[in-house]
Motif scaffolding. Structure first.
Motif, PDB file in Angstrom:
ATOM      1  N   TYR A  12      43.762  47.446  36.798  1.00  0.00           N
ATOM      2  CA  TYR A  12      44.063  46.278  37.246  1.00  0.00           C
ATOM      3  C   TYR A  12      42.889  45.263  37.497  1.00  0.00           C
ATOM      4  N   HIS A  13      42.996  43.977  37.192  1.00  0.00           N
ATOM      5  CA  HIS A  13      41.784  43.034  37.392  1.00  0.00           C
ATOM      6  C   HIS A  13      42.565  41.736  38.089  1.00  0.00           C
ATOM      7  N   VAL A  14      41.876  41.124  38.776  1.00  0.00           N
ATOM      8  CA  VAL A  14      42.146  40.085  39.428  1.00  0.00           C
ATOM      9  C   VAL A  14      40.843  38.806  39.562  1.00  0.00           C
ATOM     10  N   GLN A  15      41.232  37.713  39.157  1.00  0.00           N
ATOM     11  CA  GLN A  15      40.164  36.603  39.258  1.00  0.00           C
ATOM     12  C   GLN A  15      40.836  35.513  40.142  1.00  0.00           C
ATOM     13  N   LEU A  16      39.862  35.052  41.018  1.00  0.00           N
ATOM     14  CA  LEU A  16      40.052  34.029  42.084  1.00  0.00           C
ATOM     15  C   LEU A  16      39.190  32.878  41.879  1.00  0.00           C
ATOM     16  N   GLN A  17      39.612  31.821  41.749  1.00  0.00           N
ATOM     17  CA  GLN A  17      38.757  30.574  41.632  1.00  0.00           C
ATOM     18  C   GLN A  17      39.201  29.365  42.735  1.00  0.00           C
ATOM     19  N   LYS A  18      38.246  28.808  43.278  1.00  0.00           N
ATOM     20  CA  LYS A  18      38.632  27.799  44.330  1.00  0.00           C
ATOM     21  C   LYS A  18      37.460  26.786  44.638  1.00  0.00           C
ATOM     22  N   THR A  19      37.591  25.527  43.914  1.00  0.00           N
ATOM     23  CA  THR A  19      36.512  24.556  43.959  1.00  0.00           C
ATOM     24  C   THR A  19      36.731  23.317  44.425  1.00  0.00           C
ATOM     25  N   GLY A  20      38.186  23.184  45.221  1.00  0.00           N
ATOM     26  CA  GLY A  20      38.756  21.904  45.973  1.00  0.00           C
ATOM     27  C   GLY A  20      39.800  22.564  46.948  1.00  0.00           C
ATOM     28  N   GLY A  21      40.594  21.562  46.751  1.00  0.00           N
ATOM     29  CA  GLY A  21      41.934  21.807  47.732  1.00  0.00           C
ATOM     30  C   GLY A  21      42.681  23.201  47.047  1.00  0.00           C
ATOM     31  N   TRP A  22      43.664  23.477  47.773  1.00  0.00           N
ATOM     32  CA  TRP A  22      44.406  24.655  47.455  1.00  0.00           C
ATOM     33  C   TRP A  22      45.418  24.418  46.308  1.00  0.00           C
ATOM     34  N   LYS A  23      45.711  23.280  45.816  1.00  0.00           N
ATOM     35  CA  LYS A  23      46.432  22.875  44.496  1.00  0.00           C
ATOM     36  C   LYS A  23      45.630  22.914  43.497  1.00  0.00           C
ATOM     37  N   GLU A  24      44.218  22.899  43.464  1.00  0.00           N
ATOM     38  CA  GLU A  24      43.356  23.156  42.353  1.00  0.00           C
ATOM     39  C   GLU A  24      42.885  24.595  42.157  1.00  0.00           C
ATOM     40  N   ALA A  25      43.481  25.470  43.120  1.00  0.00           N
ATOM     41  CA  ALA A  25      42.963  26.880  42.999  1.00  0.00           C
ATOM     42  C   ALA A  25      43.379  27.613  41.940  1.00  0.00           C
ATOM     43  N   LYS A  26      42.848  28.506  41.301  1.00  0.00           N
ATOM     44  CA  LYS A  26      43.207  29.431  40.196  1.00  0.00           C
ATOM     45  C   LYS A  26      43.387  30.807  40.418  1.00  0.00           C
ATOM     46  N   VAL A  27      44.383  31.372  39.832  1.00  0.00           N
ATOM     47  CA  VAL A  27      44.600  33.069  40.221  1.00  0.00           C
ATOM     48  C   VAL A  27      45.037  33.613  38.748  1.00  0.00           C
ATOM     49  N   CYS A  28      44.377  34.541  38.467  1.00  0.00           N
ATOM     50  CA  CYS A  28      44.614  35.312  37.146  1.00  0.00           C
ATOM     51  C   CYS A  28      44.572  36.745  37.414  1.00  0.00           C
ATOM     52  N   ALA A  29      45.479  37.436  37.039  1.00  0.00           N
ATOM     53  CA  ALA A  29      45.859  39.082  37.422  1.00  0.00           C
ATOM     54  C   ALA A  29      46.494  39.695  36.078  1.00  0.00           C
ATOM     55  N   ALA A  30      46.110  41.012  36.214  1.00  0.00           N
ATOM     56  CA  ALA A  30      46.793  41.746  34.947  1.00  0.00           C
ATOM     57  C   ALA A  30      47.005  43.230  35.526  1.00  0.00           C
ATOM     58  N   VAL A  31      47.888  44.090  35.010  1.00  0.00           N
ATOM     59  CA  VAL A  31      47.955  45.387  35.192  1.00  0.00           C
ATOM     60  C   VAL A  31      48.263  45.941  33.818  1.00  0.00           C
ATOM     61  N   ARG A  32      47.498  46.853  33.217  1.00  0.00           N
ATOM     62  CA  ARG A  32      47.680  47.394  32.078  1.00  0.00           C
ATOM     63  C   ARG A  32      47.552  48.895  32.032  1.00  0.00           C
ATOM     64  N   TRP A  33      48.564  49.777  31.239  1.00  0.00           N
ATOM     65  CA  TRP A  33      48.749  51.020  31.228  1.00  0.00           C
ATOM     66  C   TRP A  33      48.774  51.402  29.970  1.00  0.00           C
ATOM     67  N   ILE A  34      48.282  52.711  29.664  1.00  0.00           N
ATOM     68  CA  ILE A  34      47.903  53.509  28.298  1.00  0.00           C
ATOM     69  C   ILE A  34      47.231  52.631  27.334  1.00  0.00           C
ATOM     70  N   PHE A  35      46.247  52.200  27.582  1.00  0.00           N
ATOM     71  CA  PHE A  35      45.208  51.230  26.749  1.00  0.00           C
ATOM     72  C   PHE A  35      46.096  50.242  26.539  1.00  0.00           C
ATOM     73  N   GLY A  36      46.565  49.283  27.286  1.00  0.00           N
ATOM     74  CA  GLY A  36      47.214  48.115  27.093  1.00  0.00           C
ATOM     75  C   GLY A  36      48.859  48.026  26.630  1.00  0.00           C
ATOM     76  N   ALA A  37      49.195  49.269  26.243  1.00  0.00           N
ATOM     77  CA  ALA A  37      50.406  49.408  25.548  1.00  0.00           C
ATOM     78  C   ALA A  37      51.577  48.751  26.488  1.00  0.00           C
ATOM     79  N   VAL A  38      51.405  48.951  27.639  1.00  0.00           N
ATOM     80  CA  VAL A  38      52.376  48.316  28.670  1.00  0.00           C
ATOM     81  C   VAL A  38      51.510  47.501  29.501  1.00  0.00           C
ATOM     82  N   SER A  39      51.996  46.360  29.916  1.00  0.00           N
ATOM     83  CA  SER A  39      51.087  45.435  30.560  1.00  0.00           C
ATOM     84  C   SER A  39      51.699  44.270  31.290  1.00  0.00           C
TER      85      SER A  39
END
Length: 331
Positions: free
Chosen positions: A37-64
């Protein structure tokens, strides 16, 4: 004939062995191949401008499973090999918009029809109003003509009827007045019920106090402390294997009170592991702010979760403690 039977048994044995190996291979893959898994958080202003990206991969990305949040919109995508499915996001919103567009013309036609029906009903009601008034006037005239003329009444008759009405009213009032014995019985019954309710309330409070005392003694016992220590060890074991292995970014934070900002900085330096030296902390002792970027990555193996679950299930102390807890709840 015997050679044929042996050949059939040999083939079936080979097939069963291959199936068992495949099942064992799948079991080992499920237990030991990690979920990354990996999670990327970014906030440079208000909460409406926040960005969140997340992913969970299994068996070399065959299931994600991938997801993200940006400018108030969320997207969740499931991928199995080359198959892609939107669990939440663009595709679901577009389908809902199409259905709404298909429904809107039908709604407009219905509204126009209802408006036409209302206008026609108003016209017919206005036409029928004068006809109804004429009918009512004719009926009133016919009723006045059909009324009989008043018959002559002697002079003493109204005075007698008035006295009779007064007497009947007095009799009714005396009948409705409750007796003294009835009032006394009702008040006595009310106080009996009140006394019984207070007594039941006191008894229930005493019983609850006893139960609370037993539960407090049970929670303060030595077995409870041992059980909590066992669970604490299992939880820390899981956290050690689930925690993020990589972390980088910067965090700019601050509270109105500078002393609280300093305390928060100390807590963060204590909680952050030594490997997280790529995370830069920038405390602000003057303004209230929370901004920054953070990237976390790690992996989870199912074998660790299965190990902890089996240890908890076969622990005798935990079983006896759970049985005592259930017995205490029943009592």
């Amino acid at each position: 004939m015997l050679h044929i039977i042996l050949a059939i048994l040999k083939i079936t044995g080979i097939v069963l062995a291959v199936l068992l190996l495949l099942v064992l291979l799948l079991l080992l893959i499920c237990l030991f191949v990690p979920f990354r898994y990996h999670v990327q958080l970014q906030k440079t202003g208000g909460w409406k401008e926040a960005k969140v990206c997340a992913a969970v991969r299994w068996i070399f990305g065959a299931v994600s499973v991938e997801g993200g949040y940006e400018s108030g919109k969320t997207v969740v995508i499931l991928r199995i090999l080359w198959i892609k499915k939107y669990l939440a996001g663009e595709q679901t919103h577009s389908a809902s918009e199409k259905t709404e567009r298909e429904k809107t013309p039908g709604k407009k036609e219905k509204s126009e029809r209802t408006a036409e029906n209302k206008s026609q009903s108003k016209k017919t009601a206005k036409e029928q109003l004068p006809e109804k008034e004429n009918r009512h006037q004719k009926q009133d005239q016919s009723q006045e003509e059909s009324l009989p003329e008043p018959v002559g009444i002697p002079g003493n008759q109204p005075h007698r009827s008035w006295h009779a009405a007064e007497e009947t009213e007095n009799i009714k009032k005396t009948q409705h007045l409750p007796s003294f014995s009835g009032i006394r019985d009702k008040t006595a019954a009310f106080f009996r019920r009140l006394y019984k309710g207070v007594q039941d309330l006191i008894n229930s409070l005493c019983e609850k106090q006893k139960e609370m005392g037993e539960s407090i003694r049970f929670l303060r016992s030595q077995t409870t402390k041992e059980v909590f220590q066992i669970l604490k060890e299992h939880i820390f074991y899981l956290l050690h294997h689930i925690r993020p292995r990589k972390a980088k970014g910067n965090l700019h934070y601050g509270v109105e009170d500078p002393s609280l900002t300093g305390q928060l900085t100390g807590i963060l330096y204590l909680l952050l592991p030594a490997r997280w030296n790529c995370v830069v902390l920038q405390p602000d002792f003057e303004n209230q702010v929370l901004e920054g970027e953070l990237y976390l990555a790690g992996h989870i193996r199912v074998c660790h979760i299965v190990k902890v679950a089996l240890q908890i299930f076969f622990d005798k102390k935990l079983k006896s403690y759970w049985n005592k807890f259930k017995q205490l709840r029943r009592n």
